[in-house]
Write a protein that holds these residues in place. Structure first.
Motif, PDB file in Angstrom:
ATOM      1  N   ASP A 257     -20.317  11.250  13.434  1.00  0.00           N
ATOM      2  CA  ASP A 257     -21.398  10.881  14.364  1.00  0.00           C
ATOM      3  C   ASP A 257     -21.411   9.375  14.625  1.00  0.00           C
ATOM      4  N   GLU A 258     -20.222   8.801  14.771  1.00  0.00           N
ATOM      5  CA  GLU A 258     -20.045   7.387  15.130  1.00  0.00           C
ATOM      6  C   GLU A 258     -20.553   6.419  14.063  1.00  0.00           C
ATOM      7  N   LEU A 259     -20.611   6.886  12.812  1.00  0.00           N
ATOM      8  CA  LEU A 259     -20.934   6.031  11.675  1.00  0.00           C
ATOM      9  C   LEU A 259     -19.739   6.006  10.724  1.00  0.00           C
ATOM     10  N   VAL A 260     -19.478   4.839  10.111  1.00  0.00           N
ATOM     11  CA  VAL A 260     -18.384   4.730   9.151  1.00  0.00           C
ATOM     12  C   VAL A 260     -18.713   5.573   7.923  1.00  0.00           C
ATOM     13  N   ARG A 261     -17.823   6.517   7.592  1.00  0.00           N
ATOM     14  CA  ARG A 261     -18.072   7.435   6.471  1.00  0.00           C
ATOM     15  C   ARG A 261     -17.295   7.046   5.213  1.00  0.00           C
ATOM     16  N   SER A 262     -16.033   6.675   5.372  1.00  0.00           N
ATOM     17  CA  SER A 262     -15.209   6.372   4.205  1.00  0.00           C
ATOM     18  C   SER A 262     -13.971   5.601   4.634  1.00  0.00           C
ATOM     19  N   VAL A 263     -13.279   5.052   3.641  1.00  0.00           N
ATOM     20  CA  VAL A 263     -12.036   4.315   3.864  1.00  0.00           C
ATOM     21  C   VAL A 263     -11.021   4.789   2.842  1.00  0.00           C
ATOM     22  N   ARG A 264      -9.794   4.958   3.285  1.00  0.00           N
ATOM     23  CA  ARG A 264      -8.674   5.241   2.390  1.00  0.00           C
ATOM     24  C   ARG A 264      -7.544   4.291   2.770  1.00  0.00           C
ATOM     25  N   LEU A 265      -6.981   3.628   1.771  1.00  0.00           N
ATOM     26  CA  LEU A 265      -5.893   2.705   2.071  1.00  0.00           C
ATOM     27  C   LEU A 265      -5.002   2.531   0.850  1.00  0.00           C
ATOM     28  N   SER A 266      -3.823   1.999   1.112  1.00  0.00           N
ATOM     29  CA  SER A 266      -2.902   1.598   0.056  1.00  0.00           C
ATOM     30  C   SER A 266      -2.724   0.090   0.201  1.00  0.00           C
ATOM     31  N   PRO A 267      -3.336  -0.716  -0.688  1.00  0.00           N
ATOM     32  CA  PRO A 267      -3.375  -2.165  -0.482  1.00  0.00           C
ATOM     33  C   PRO A 267      -2.040  -2.861  -0.764  1.00  0.00           C
ATOM     34  N   GLN A 268      -1.053  -2.513   0.044  1.00  0.00           N
ATOM     35  CA  GLN A 268       0.293  -3.058  -0.082  1.00  0.00           C
ATOM     36  C   GLN A 268       1.044  -2.706   1.194  1.00  0.00           C
ATOM     37  N   ILE A 269       2.135  -3.423   1.473  1.00  0.00           N
ATOM     38  CA  ILE A 269       2.911  -3.097   2.670  1.00  0.00           C
ATOM     39  C   ILE A 269       4.258  -2.500   2.311  1.00  0.00           C
ATOM     40  N   GLU A 270       4.542  -2.369   1.011  1.00  0.00           N
ATOM     41  CA  GLU A 270       5.742  -1.699   0.530  1.00  0.00           C
ATOM     42  C   GLU A 270       5.508  -1.290  -0.917  1.00  0.00           C
ATOM     43  N   PRO A 271       6.274  -0.336  -1.448  1.00  0.00           N
ATOM     44  CA  PRO A 271       6.142   0.009  -2.873  1.00  0.00           C
ATOM     45  C   PRO A 271       6.399  -1.226  -3.744  1.00  0.00           C
TER      46      PRO A 271
ATOM     47  N   GLU B 108      11.988   0.523 -10.468  1.00  0.00           N
ATOM     48  CA  GLU B 108      10.712   1.197 -10.674  1.00  0.00           C
ATOM     49  C   GLU B 108       9.714   0.641  -9.661  1.00  0.00           C
ATOM     50  N   ARG B 109       9.279   1.480  -8.754  1.00  0.00           N
ATOM     51  CA  ARG B 109       8.324   1.058  -7.735  1.00  0.00           C
ATOM     52  C   ARG B 109       7.065   1.918  -7.834  1.00  0.00           C
ATOM     53  N   TYR B 110       5.948   1.358  -7.324  1.00  0.00           N
ATOM     54  CA  TYR B 110       4.649   2.005  -7.507  1.00  0.00           C
ATOM     55  C   TYR B 110       3.829   1.956  -6.225  1.00  0.00           C
ATOM     56  N   LEU B 111       2.981   2.975  -6.065  1.00  0.00           N
ATOM     57  CA  LEU B 111       2.028   3.039  -4.963  1.00  0.00           C
ATOM     58  C   LEU B 111       0.610   2.963  -5.521  1.00  0.00           C
TER      59      LEU B 111
END
Length: 203
Positions: free
Chosen positions: A96-110, A188-191
């Motif tokens: 309903d045009e309100l911000v509900r949640s955010v999902r992100l991966s705070p990186q630009i590569e593993p 060894e890389r991580y997300l």
């Protein structure tokens, strides 16, 4: 009279310098892109405040949009605010045009383990300083740079999760897992995954 070769070389040099400056300016502009929001506010207010471009909400729908460039999250609550590193995966959900949640991966590569720990520990420090409290600590304690945590994160079947809560207003879930990076098969890389919304799990 200048030699033709010398003139061409000078022009080429100027062109390279200009191209480098354009690249630097483009990188700096991109690195400043951010999505600036608080959960529950009008989605359009978030769009106007943010320097990163993101599509509009769809009236009467629950859905999500992604920024049109790499962007960092600036959570603008006056008490519980924090900021993340640049993220390539980033979604802002709305209802309903309100911000509900955010999902992100705070990186630009593993990331390597050292860099992964640096990011999660800096985020946890921001939350701690702003009054967020870790919850469910018996099952999911906060991340720490310890031999036990390093061993757990290196285990592809385990990884780690930590929950933080801001009063009765917001909750954050922070998750770290090993990631098989086909570009770097010997490393060894991580997300890192971060979810932010109104509280959805019991403390």
């Amino acid at each position: 009279m200048s030699l033709p070769g010398r003139v061409s070389w000078r022009r080429c040099g100027v062109g390279l310098i200009l191209a480098s400056l354009v690249t630097v300016l483009a990188f700096e502009t991109q690195s400043e892109d951010e999505i600036s929001l608080v959960i529950g506010e009008p989605y359009e207010a978030m769009r106007k405040r943010s320097s990163a471009a993101i599509g509009p909400a769809i009236p009467g729908h629950s859905w999500f949009n992604t920024p049109k460039s790499d962007a960092r999250l600036r959570f603008t609550d006056p008490q519980y605010g924090f900021i993340t590193p640049l993220a390539r995966f980033f979604t802002v959900s709305f209802t309903d045009e309100l911000v509900r949640s955010v999902r992100l991966s705070p990186q630009i590569e593993p990331l390597l383990l050292e860099d992964t720990l640096r990011v999660v520990l800096e985020l946890q420090e921001q939350w701690h300083n702003a009054g967020w409290v870790p919850i469910r600590v018996e099952q999911d304690p906060p991340f720490a740079d310890t031999p036990q945590w390093r061993a757990q994160l290196r285990d592809v079947n385990k990884g780690g999760t930590s929950y933080w809560q801001a009063g009765n207003q917001y909750q954050v879930m922070l998750v770290v897992n090993r990631f098989k990076d086909i570009k770097r098969p010997t490393e060894e890389r991580y997300l890192i995954k971060l979810a932010l919304a109104r509280p959805w799990v019991k403390p």
